[in-house]
Design a protein around this motif. Structure first.
Motif, PDB file in Angstrom:
ATOM      1  N   TYR A 110      61.211  17.720  38.895  1.00 56.20           N
ATOM      2  CA  TYR A 110      60.132  18.561  39.963  1.00 56.20           C
ATOM      3  C   TYR A 110      59.982  18.672  41.118  1.00 56.20           C
ATOM      4  O   TYR A 110      60.274  17.404  41.685  1.00 56.20           O
ATOM      5  N   ALA A 111      60.088  19.339  41.967  1.00 59.33           N
ATOM      6  CA  ALA A 111      60.055  19.250  43.470  1.00 59.33           C
ATOM      7  C   ALA A 111      58.935  19.286  44.155  1.00 59.33           C
ATOM      8  O   ALA A 111      57.776  19.292  43.458  1.00 59.33           O
ATOM      9  N   LYS A 112      58.644  18.729  45.281  1.00 64.90           N
ATOM     10  CA  LYS A 112      57.501  18.122  45.862  1.00 64.90           C
ATOM     11  C   LYS A 112      57.353  19.697  46.164  1.00 64.90           C
ATOM     12  O   LYS A 112      57.420  20.690  46.110  1.00 64.90           O
ATOM     13  N   PRO A 113      55.686  20.004  45.780  1.00 63.38           N
ATOM     14  CA  PRO A 113      54.605  21.116  46.054  1.00 63.38           C
ATOM     15  C   PRO A 113      55.057  21.261  47.213  1.00 63.38           C
ATOM     16  O   PRO A 113      55.282  23.092  46.917  1.00 63.38           O
ATOM     17  N   ALA A 114      55.275  20.772  48.317  1.00 63.62           N
ATOM     18  CA  ALA A 114      55.124  21.749  49.020  1.00 63.62           C
ATOM     19  C   ALA A 114      57.315  22.602  49.103  1.00 63.62           C
ATOM     20  O   ALA A 114      57.007  23.185  50.156  1.00 63.62           O
ATOM     21  N   GLU A 115      57.713  22.029  48.805  1.00 70.04           N
ATOM     22  CA  GLU A 115      58.874  22.756  48.071  1.00 70.04           C
ATOM     23  C   GLU A 115      59.125  23.055  47.324  1.00 70.04           C
ATOM     24  O   GLU A 115      60.275  24.392  47.141  1.00 70.04           O
ATOM     25  N   ALA A 116      58.461  23.346  45.899  1.00 70.84           N
ATOM     26  CA  ALA A 116      58.060  24.260  45.186  1.00 70.84           C
ATOM     27  C   ALA A 116      58.717  25.859  45.163  1.00 70.84           C
ATOM     28  O   ALA A 116      57.477  26.051  46.288  1.00 70.84           O
ATOM     29  N   HIS A 117      59.343  26.654  44.725  1.00 69.63           N
ATOM     30  CA  HIS A 117      58.974  27.657  43.977  1.00 69.63           C
ATOM     31  C   HIS A 117      59.038  28.799  46.056  1.00 69.63           C
ATOM     32  O   HIS A 117      58.458  29.223  46.396  1.00 69.63           O
ATOM     33  N   LEU A 118      59.895  28.460  46.606  1.00 63.98           N
ATOM     34  CA  LEU A 118      60.120  28.427  47.938  1.00 63.98           C
ATOM     35  C   LEU A 118      60.720  30.588  47.902  1.00 63.98           C
ATOM     36  O   LEU A 118      60.033  30.385  48.907  1.00 63.98           O
ATOM     37  N   GLY A 119      61.798  30.371  46.726  1.00 60.46           N
ATOM     38  CA  GLY A 119      61.695  31.270  46.753  1.00 60.46           C
ATOM     39  C   GLY A 119      61.026  32.617  47.069  1.00 60.46           C
ATOM     40  O   GLY A 119      60.706  33.636  47.019  1.00 60.46           O
ATOM     41  N   LEU A 120      60.138  32.157  45.382  1.00 60.43           N
ATOM     42  CA  LEU A 120      58.836  33.379  45.265  1.00 60.43           C
ATOM     43  C   LEU A 120      58.090  33.241  45.782  1.00 60.43           C
ATOM     44  O   LEU A 120      57.772  34.535  46.220  1.00 60.43           O
ATOM     45  N   ARG A 121      57.907  32.249  46.568  1.00 61.74           N
ATOM     46  CA  ARG A 121      56.630  32.916  47.735  1.00 61.74           C
ATOM     47  C   ARG A 121      57.124  33.125  49.166  1.00 61.74           C
ATOM     48  O   ARG A 121      56.333  34.237  49.422  1.00 61.74           O
ATOM     49  N   ALA A 122      58.363  33.154  49.039  1.00 60.11           N
ATOM     50  CA  ALA A 122      58.729  34.452  50.431  1.00 60.11           C
ATOM     51  C   ALA A 122      58.830  35.533  49.471  1.00 60.11           C
ATOM     52  O   ALA A 122      58.556  36.130  50.650  1.00 60.11           O
TER      53      ALA A 122
END
Length: 137
Positions: free
Chosen positions: A96-108
């Motif tokens: 799992y990624a760090k929460p701050a780094e998770a799902h960056l594509g989705l968030r963008a």
């Protein structure tokens, strides 16, 4: 459940929350009420703490999803492993990624959708999370 019991339970749930958590959630409760409710609830639950089985039955009514976690502890069941991991070690082990780094594509994509296109946010993140967190309904 009576209104008085529901209010006491609500106050006791809020009492341990940090001020910043309350501000973030828009929750208001006085420090005086925090100070008054804790001893009342401690006294109310003291008899249940004397017998782990009684405590677990009470917990099953108040917070059913926590029984699975607390039962082995209260019943003295030893852990399968004595190993303790930090959150970083557990994330690395399970991929799992760090929460701050998770799902960056989705968030963008959500940001572009909402702030760029002026559309409502999509439910894609919630839908994708169901596999891990369970169904939405």
């Amino acid at each position: 459940m009576s209104l008085a019991v529901a209010r006491a339970r609500r106050s006791a749930t809020i009492a341990p929350l940090r001020r910043w958590m309350r501000e973030t959630a828009g929750i208001r409760q006085s420090r005086l009420l925090d100070a008054l409710i804790v001893p009342v609830m401690n006294a109310a639950f003291a008899p249940a703490h004397l017998d782990p089985r009684v405590e677990l039955r009470l917990l099953e009514r108040l917070s059913p999803s926590t029984v699975e976690v607390l039962a082995p502890v209260r019943l003295g069941i030893p852990p399968r492993s004595e190993e303790v991991l930090t959150p970083a070690q557990a994330r690395a082990r399970h991929g799992y990624a760090k929460p701050a780094e998770a799902h960056l594509g989705l968030r963008a994509r959500q940001s572009a959708r909402v702030f760029g296109d002026g559309a409502a946010p999509s439910d894609q993140g919630l839908i994708d999370s169901q596999e891990i967190l369970g169904p939405l309904s």
